[in-house]
Design an enzyme around this catalytic site. Sequence first.
Site, PDB file in Angstrom:
ATOM      1  CG  HIS B  64      -1.953  -0.845   0.935  1.00  0.00           C
ATOM      2  ND1 HIS B  64      -2.868  -0.929   0.689  1.00  0.00           N
ATOM      3  CD2 HIS B  64      -1.834  -2.547   2.134  1.00  0.00           C
ATOM      4  CE1 HIS B  64      -3.377  -2.368   0.743  1.00  0.00           C
ATOM      5  NE2 HIS B  64      -2.859  -3.081   1.854  1.00  0.00           N
ATOM      6  NE  ARG B  66      -1.332   2.494   3.815  1.00  0.00           N
ATOM      7  CZ  ARG B  66      -1.932   2.408   3.882  1.00  0.00           C
ATOM      8  NH1 ARG B  66      -3.247   1.430   3.230  1.00  0.00           N
ATOM      9  NH2 ARG B  66      -2.141   1.239   5.539  1.00  0.00           N
ATOM     10  CG  ASP B 154      -6.078  -5.744  -0.486  1.00  0.00           C
ATOM     11  OD1 ASP B 154      -6.481  -6.995  -0.365  1.00  0.00           O
ATOM     12  OD2 ASP B 154      -5.666  -4.795   0.816  1.00  0.00           O
ATOM     13  CG  HIS B 181      -9.043  -8.895   1.547  1.00  0.00           C
ATOM     14  ND1 HIS B 181      -8.061  -8.034   2.924  1.00  0.00           N
ATOM     15  CD2 HIS B 181     -10.238  -8.428   2.927  1.00  0.00           C
ATOM     16  CE1 HIS B 181      -8.644  -7.727   3.916  1.00  0.00           C
ATOM     17  NE2 HIS B 181      -9.919  -7.909   3.525  1.00  0.00           N
ATOM     18  CG  HIS B 234      -3.557 -11.020   3.338  1.00  0.00           C
ATOM     19  ND1 HIS B 234      -5.302 -11.000   2.972  1.00  0.00           N
ATOM     20  CD2 HIS B 234      -3.952  -9.170   2.825  1.00  0.00           C
ATOM     21  CE1 HIS B 234      -6.213  -9.986   2.377  1.00  0.00           C
ATOM     22  NE2 HIS B 234      -5.557  -9.008   2.761  1.00  0.00           N
ATOM     23  CG  ASP B 309      -1.149  -6.216   3.582  1.00  0.00           C
ATOM     24  OD1 ASP B 309      -1.437  -5.431   3.050  1.00  0.00           O
ATOM     25  OD2 ASP B 309      -2.155  -6.657   4.151  1.00  0.00           O
ATOM     26  CG  HIS B 313      -1.664   2.675   9.262  1.00  0.00           C
ATOM     27  ND1 HIS B 313      -2.155   2.857   8.909  1.00  0.00           N
ATOM     28  CD2 HIS B 313      -1.695   1.183   8.883  1.00  0.00           C
ATOM     29  CE1 HIS B 313      -3.337   2.079   8.002  1.00  0.00           C
ATOM     30  NE2 HIS B 313      -2.898   0.905   8.306  1.00  0.00           N
ATOM     31  N   GLY B 328      -2.781  -2.771  10.708  1.00  0.00           N
ATOM     32  CA  GLY B 328      -1.677  -3.225   9.066  1.00  0.00           C
ATOM     33  C   GLY B 328      -0.111  -3.594   9.876  1.00  0.00           C
TER      34      GLY B 328
END
Lengths: 184, 433, 307
Positions: B64, B66, B154, B181, B234, B309, B313, B328
Amino acid sequence: MELIEKAQIMDREAMRRALIRIAHEIVERNKGLEDVILVGIHRRGYPLAQRLAQILKESESVDVPVGELDITLYRDDLSLRFTQPQVGPTRMPVDVARKRVVLVDDVLYTGRTIRAALDAIIDMGRPQNIQVAVMIDRGHRELPIRADYVGKNVPTSSKEVIHVKVTEIDGLDEVVIAEEKDNE
Amino acid sequence: MARDLLIKGGRVVDPASGLDGVADILVSEGKIARVDKDIASEGAEILDVSGMIVMPGLIDMHVHLREPGFKEKEDIESGSAAAAVGGFTAVACMPNTEPALDNDAVIAEVVKKAAEIGLCRVYPIGAVTKGRRGQELAELGEMKAAGAVAFSDDGSPVSTSEILRCALEYLKAFDCVLMDHPEDLSLSEGGQINRGLVSTIAGFKGIPREAEEIIVARDILVAGMTGGRLHLTHISTKGSVELIRRAKEKGLPVTCDCTPHHLLLTDKLVLESGYDTNTKMNPPLRTDEDLEALWQGLSDGTIDAIATDHAPHHVDDKWVEYDYAANGITGLETAVGLIVDKLVRSGSISWTRMAEAMSLNPARILGVPGGTLAEGAVADITVIDPELEWSVNPREFRSKGKNTPFEGWRLDGAPYATILGGKIVAKKRCLVS
Amino acid sequence: MTLRGQDLLSLQEMSTADMETVLSTARSLKEILSRPIKKVPTLRGKVVCTLFYEPSTRTRTSFELAAKYMSADTVSIAASTSAAQKGETLSDTARNLEVMGVDVAIMRHSVSGSCHFLARVLDIPVINAGDGMHEHPTQGLLDIFTILEHKPRIRGLKVAILGDILHSRVARSLIFGLTKMGAEVTVAGPGTLLPPYIEDLGVKVFRRVEEAIEGADVVYALRIQLERQNKGLFPSKREYRDFYGLNRRRLSLAQEDAIIMHPGPMNRGVEITTDLADSPRSIILDQVTSGVAIRMAVLYLILGGRE
């Protein structure tokens, strides 16, 4: 720190005689036993108070109420100690208000225990007066407190320790003086 | 014209050609020119990698980045840097951005930005449905043309069996894989961690393993029905491994990946860490039994790939009460160390298996260049120092996300150099300018 | 072994020795509650902060009275009146209180593990006053204390806990506390309200309450939260009462001298009938009294002594 016992100051008989004398002084001072209650300070003051009550019952035929007081919650050194002292039992058989309270303890030293006991008693009510009886007065007061009844005055150095032993807790009656051993 | 690069003396592991032995690699004009013993090349820049492992550039097929929308968590630049220092030459990024990667314009924008940054190949994964809302198919063909390599909603599963059926049917024309997912949202709703003894002790509603397995089973059935290419991402449970093993035995076009954290951690960490929100992820950390099944699946080939994955954050999203914390962990900068130390050095999987799971298979599943060191292939190469001792310190991460449950872990083995198109982009976990 | 300066987050993590210390200290302190002047100076100058992110009357009052009886000052933050509504994080709220000189934080929160989080945020000790579905350790301690006022010992005692085990932090603390001290714990409730793997905590699980009550020395009815009905976890109050409620007929299966407990607040006529709640067998109000003594003990043991 190791303690070495140096000498016996009182034996069983001497302690018994001292308690009889104190009992008589209590009667004399209070002109009888009306409104008198004995409050033993946890732990060794309590058996001494019980014995005084027994002597008074035999000599005066009066049942004097006996209370037990734990002063832990009133200590002024709580924030200085590394571990919390265990809180013991407090039992008052009668309301202390208007009573003549005789605090009983084994040794009078700095006076801080009696100071805490005074606060504890006063929190429970307003007694007529409070008196102090101790088996040993060893001096070194840090507060303006004195004993009304003393078993024996023992001048000591601050390195010395007085042990008042009572059968109920220690298995025998005696008073010994001990000293800190200097660690070379 | 850039100088040639001679990578000398390393143990070359290339599952595509079956090679595992000491060899030199000569890189010229961004391609692998020769792989042979004792290549002499005048004028080439020499990279001495004796004692090290040389494998095709690692590809993380589930990250990710973002961007757009959540640049405080990560962006293409910081994510590319994290990938490069983490030993990855390519990543495939998920479409749960704001706005979602659900049309050719945003896909093209990601591709363009990533190319300008040039630290790592970034392959966007387009949303299966418009806005990832699970209702209408997005313009899958247009996105493919703009650079999308796969499709996924996802963060969420493909909403219904019918949407999944349509997407798989439709994608056959474009030879693209659908990455799902697997999570039954009605069973997992309100759940914070795996449903089990730990959730009972910790006082959480649990996410049952069956929430994953129900969708794994549904997806396998629909893949069988359509013949479309399905990749389950995942996976985390023993039941999922068993379902996929059976599907593969039947010859269904199904592949899957699992993450390093699901291979190494269990839900017990939630209690041991005192409810550290870095133990919160979706799917949740499972149990020893699941972990063993994942190891087994990885070594017998049921599990095709390891993907991180990577879910960076901001600290504000994690430094809160457990229920309120985001799911995550970051993964790009710890994956190689963890896999080398815990799986390869411990003898559970071979270097070849690692190269398959982290390079060759992702390349094949996504249909992207790389994954091999064959002559003529793109010169994307990862060199791993299997002896380097280091400890995980999130403050050193290039990723904006410092959220890792592996903080303080001491590991043996780390990326030594990351070579992208013949150019060294990162060395000893630092970027090479 | 000392509790001074420590957090109290769960009975699962608390040693049996520490539990015994709290119980024996509470036994000594309970006397203060019967005095005309309920005040000892022990915690003079200490500031106790209650931080309640979930409504509670009993627990907060109990902690505040405990603090006041020990002469500590108290401040109480309720989520409805705090910056919580303005979007301030728990971490910020708590750190602000800490720098203002609070000595201990007592928190209730709807999210499990929040007190563990708070303990990481703050240097001062944290006491869990109930976190989500996780634990309510002082409730567990006060329940054990109350049982010991009516039964000679916990070891070998059969305790039946009835109702919504799944969502109950009281049940979790009780199960950990009681099993550590050697009780034989049985639980029963609707299948939808029993957590998975609960038997691995060393308790016997029954689907029918009658089986759990049989031969019990203590019967503990949990509060059923009526909002669980909306989520489909049980069909109706009436059905709950008929199949899982504590009534005279069910209680007759227990020991003749069995005692009845409930953490409050009660739904009379649902999990327990009114005649049982008010019967001489009920020690529900004793639980409330014990609560103050237990919390005085906890505050004394955590705050007394040297920093």
